[in-house]
Design a protein around this motif. Structure first.
Motif, PDB file in Angstrom:
ATOM      1  N   ALA A 109      42.128  68.350  48.182  1.00 42.49           N
ATOM      2  CA  ALA A 109      41.535  67.016  48.325  1.00 42.49           C
ATOM      3  C   ALA A 109      42.310  65.998  47.509  1.00 42.49           C
ATOM      4  N   ALA A 110      42.758  66.385  46.326  1.00 48.95           N
ATOM      5  CA  ALA A 110      43.544  65.483  45.488  1.00 48.95           C
ATOM      6  C   ALA A 110      44.874  65.142  46.156  1.00 48.95           C
ATOM      7  N   ARG A 111      45.517  66.123  46.778  1.00 52.52           N
ATOM      8  CA  ARG A 111      46.785  65.869  47.465  1.00 52.52           C
ATOM      9  C   ARG A 111      46.588  64.925  48.654  1.00 52.52           C
ATOM     10  N   ARG A 112      45.503  65.129  49.403  1.00 53.50           N
ATOM     11  CA  ARG A 112      45.237  64.254  50.546  1.00 53.50           C
ATOM     12  C   ARG A 112      45.002  62.817  50.096  1.00 53.50           C
ATOM     13  N   LEU A 113      44.227  62.652  49.044  1.00 55.75           N
ATOM     14  CA  LEU A 113      43.929  61.305  48.575  1.00 55.75           C
ATOM     15  C   LEU A 113      45.184  60.616  48.047  1.00 55.75           C
ATOM     16  N   LEU A 114      46.035  61.358  47.340  1.00 60.02           N
ATOM     17  CA  LEU A 114      47.276  60.782  46.837  1.00 60.02           C
ATOM     18  C   LEU A 114      48.111  60.228  47.990  1.00 60.02           C
ATOM     19  N   ALA A 115      48.087  60.924  49.121  1.00 61.71           N
ATOM     20  CA  ALA A 115      48.905  60.514  50.267  1.00 61.71           C
ATOM     21  C   ALA A 115      48.302  59.337  51.021  1.00 61.71           C
ATOM     22  N   THR A 116      46.984  59.128  50.905  1.00 66.35           N
ATOM     23  CA  THR A 116      46.324  58.104  51.721  1.00 66.35           C
ATOM     24  C   THR A 116      45.699  56.985  50.893  1.00 66.35           C
ATOM     25  N   TYR A 117      45.862  57.010  49.586  1.00 66.44           N
ATOM     26  CA  TYR A 117      45.167  56.090  48.687  1.00 66.44           C
ATOM     27  C   TYR A 117      45.537  54.631  48.965  1.00 66.44           C
ATOM     28  N   ARG A 118      44.528  53.760  48.908  1.00 61.69           N
ATOM     29  CA  ARG A 118      44.730  52.317  48.967  1.00 61.69           C
ATOM     30  C   ARG A 118      43.953  51.678  47.829  1.00 61.69           C
ATOM     31  N   THR A 119      44.611  50.842  47.057  1.00 57.98           N
ATOM     32  CA  THR A 119      43.975  50.209  45.897  1.00 57.98           C
ATOM     33  C   THR A 119      42.826  49.314  46.340  1.00 57.98           C
ATOM     34  N   SER A 120      41.684  49.465  45.697  1.00 53.40           N
ATOM     35  CA  SER A 120      40.506  48.691  46.080  1.00 53.40           C
ATOM     36  C   SER A 120      40.648  47.231  45.648  1.00 53.40           C
ATOM     37  N   ALA A 121      39.901  46.362  46.333  1.00 56.45           N
ATOM     38  CA  ALA A 121      39.873  44.942  45.968  1.00 56.45           C
ATOM     39  C   ALA A 121      39.336  44.768  44.552  1.00 56.45           C
ATOM     40  N   GLU A 122      38.384  45.606  44.175  1.00 59.61           N
ATOM     41  CA  GLU A 122      37.802  45.538  42.830  1.00 59.61           C
ATOM     42  C   GLU A 122      38.860  45.791  41.756  1.00 59.61           C
ATOM     43  N   LEU A 123      39.680  46.823  41.973  1.00 58.86           N
ATOM     44  CA  LEU A 123      40.710  47.145  40.986  1.00 58.86           C
ATOM     45  C   LEU A 123      41.795  46.077  40.965  1.00 58.86           C
ATOM     46  N   ARG A 124      42.184  45.577  42.132  1.00 59.20           N
ATOM     47  CA  ARG A 124      43.179  44.499  42.178  1.00 59.20           C
ATOM     48  C   ARG A 124      42.708  43.294  41.355  1.00 59.20           C
ATOM     49  N   GLU A 125      41.448  42.924  41.522  1.00 61.16           N
ATOM     50  CA  GLU A 125      40.923  41.774  40.782  1.00 61.16           C
ATOM     51  C   GLU A 125      40.881  42.053  39.284  1.00 61.16           C
ATOM     52  N   LEU A 126      40.480  43.272  38.902  1.00 64.68           N
ATOM     53  CA  LEU A 126      40.423  43.633  37.485  1.00 64.68           C
ATOM     54  C   LEU A 126      41.800  43.515  36.837  1.00 64.68           C
ATOM     55  N   ILE A 127      42.826  44.078  37.476  1.00 67.25           N
ATOM     56  CA  ILE A 127      44.175  44.033  36.910  1.00 67.25           C
ATOM     57  C   ILE A 127      44.701  42.607  36.917  1.00 67.25           C
ATOM     58  N   ALA A 128      44.463  41.875  38.006  1.00 65.69           N
ATOM     59  CA  ALA A 128      44.903  40.480  38.076  1.00 65.69           C
ATOM     60  C   ALA A 128      44.296  39.651  36.941  1.00 65.69           C
ATOM     61  N   THR A 129      43.057  39.938  36.596  1.00 69.66           N
ATOM     62  CA  THR A 129      42.389  39.200  35.517  1.00 69.66           C
ATOM     63  C   THR A 129      43.039  39.496  34.173  1.00 69.66           C
ATOM     64  N   HIS A 130      43.319  40.774  33.911  1.00 67.60           N
ATOM     65  CA  HIS A 130      43.989  41.130  32.656  1.00 67.60           C
ATOM     66  C   HIS A 130      45.371  40.484  32.586  1.00 67.60           C
ATOM     67  N   LEU A 131      46.090  40.467  33.688  1.00 67.09           N
ATOM     68  CA  LEU A 131      47.431  39.881  33.681  1.00 67.09           C
ATOM     69  C   LEU A 131      47.387  38.363  33.570  1.00 67.09           C
ATOM     70  N   TRP A 132      46.342  37.753  34.087  1.00 73.47           N
ATOM     71  CA  TRP A 132      46.154  36.304  33.915  1.00 73.47           C
ATOM     72  C   TRP A 132      46.012  35.968  32.434  1.00 73.47           C
ATOM     73  N   HIS A 133      45.209  36.762  31.704  1.00 74.62           N
ATOM     74  CA  HIS A 133      45.090  36.563  30.255  1.00 74.62           C
ATOM     75  C   HIS A 133      46.428  36.829  29.564  1.00 74.62           C
ATOM     76  N   SER A 134      47.142  37.860  30.007  1.00 75.59           N
ATOM     77  CA  SER A 134      48.415  38.217  29.378  1.00 75.59           C
ATOM     78  C   SER A 134      49.459  37.122  29.546  1.00 75.59           C
ATOM     79  N   GLN A 135      49.448  36.457  30.710  1.00 73.66           N
ATOM     80  CA  GLN A 135      50.464  35.443  30.997  1.00 73.66           C
ATOM     81  C   GLN A 135      50.508  34.374  29.921  1.00 73.66           C
ATOM     82  N   ALA A 136      49.339  33.861  29.535  1.00 73.70           N
ATOM     83  CA  ALA A 136      49.292  32.799  28.527  1.00 73.70           C
ATOM     84  C   ALA A 136      49.812  33.298  27.177  1.00 73.70           C
ATOM     85  N   LYS A 137      49.469  34.528  26.825  1.00 77.07           N
ATOM     86  CA  LYS A 137      49.901  35.076  25.538  1.00 77.07           C
ATOM     87  C   LYS A 137      51.415  35.305  25.525  1.00 77.07           C
ATOM     88  N   LEU A 138      51.942  35.779  26.627  1.00 84.58           N
ATOM     89  CA  LEU A 138      53.386  35.979  26.718  1.00 84.58           C
ATOM     90  C   LEU A 138      54.127  34.647  26.674  1.00 84.58           C
TER      91      LEU A 138
END
Length: 231
Positions: A109-138
């Protein structure tokens, strides 16, 4: 066989004597052969639905710490495809010590998911938010010109930038300590590979600039951030 593996097999044999234990797998640094004398021993345990086995005990065996996580097969499966998952990788790399069937099924099951995985909208937004904060600090760090500031803020940004690279390429997120180990699974473009190398190995100014470039690129690809969310 070294002491860590002897203890792992002894504990696994003891667990296998229980009717409510269906599989025991060796995970972590001992499984990968990366352990040192002080490493703990990590086990994954698959139980029956009505198991009374303690979920996550810690015990000393011959001076070494042994830890396991015990869950029924169905519960392990639900943990393979969450916004931030690392259990998928644990089952992919684990060594089976005892199996009455579920260990093989979970690894497949882990191998199948690795081959078919698609990043969720929730995770994309979470990472985008952290990087938005990082941008100003950088940006502030670059304006300061202080090499220590450059190196400090570049280093703090690395983890979430790597998460971003996994996410935009639809590769499941591993645990933070394994981000580099699975980086080869990401089909990085030539530019991304060059920037990642500079961010990880360059001088302080090079690392800072590469981090800024990657953050800007990833924010465009990830989509909008949640500007009301704090870090």
């Amino acid at each position: 066989m070294d002491l860590h593996r002897k203890i792992a097999e002894r504990v696994a044999t003891g667990l296998a004597g229980r009717d409510d234990v269906l599989a025991v797998l060796l995970s972590g640094s001992v499984c990968r052969g990366e352990h040192v004398a002080t490493s703990d021993i990590d086990l994954l345990v698959v139980t029956t639905e009505d198991s009374s086995l303690e979920l996550a005990p810690r015990q000393l065996v011959d001076g070494l710490l042994v830890e396991w996580i015990a869950r029924p097969e169905a519960q392990w499966l639900t943990r393979f495809d969450r916004p931030k998952t690392s259990w998928l990788y644990s089952f992919l790399e684990a060594e089976v010590l005892v199996d009455r069937g579920p260990a093989v099924r979970l690894a497949e099951a882990a191998r199948r998911l690795l081959a078919t995985y698609r990043t969720s909208a929730e995770l994309r937004e979470l990472i985008a938010t952290h990087l938005w904060h990082s941008q100003a600090k950088l940006d502030r760090a670059q304006a300061s010109g202080d090499p220590r500031e450059l190196g400090f803020w570049a280093a703090l940004s690395v983890e979430w930038i790597l998460y971003g690279l996994y996410a935009v390429h639809d590769v499941p997120l591993p645990a933070g300590s394994r981000l580099l180990a699975y980086l080869h699974l990401i089909p990085l473009s030539a530019d991304e590979d060059t920037l990642a190398e500079a961010m990880l190995t360059g001088s302080s100014p090079e690392r800072l600039q590469a981090a800024r470039d990657l953050v800007a690129r990833l924010r465009r690809e990830l989509g909008p951030a949640d500007h009301e969310r704090t870090e």
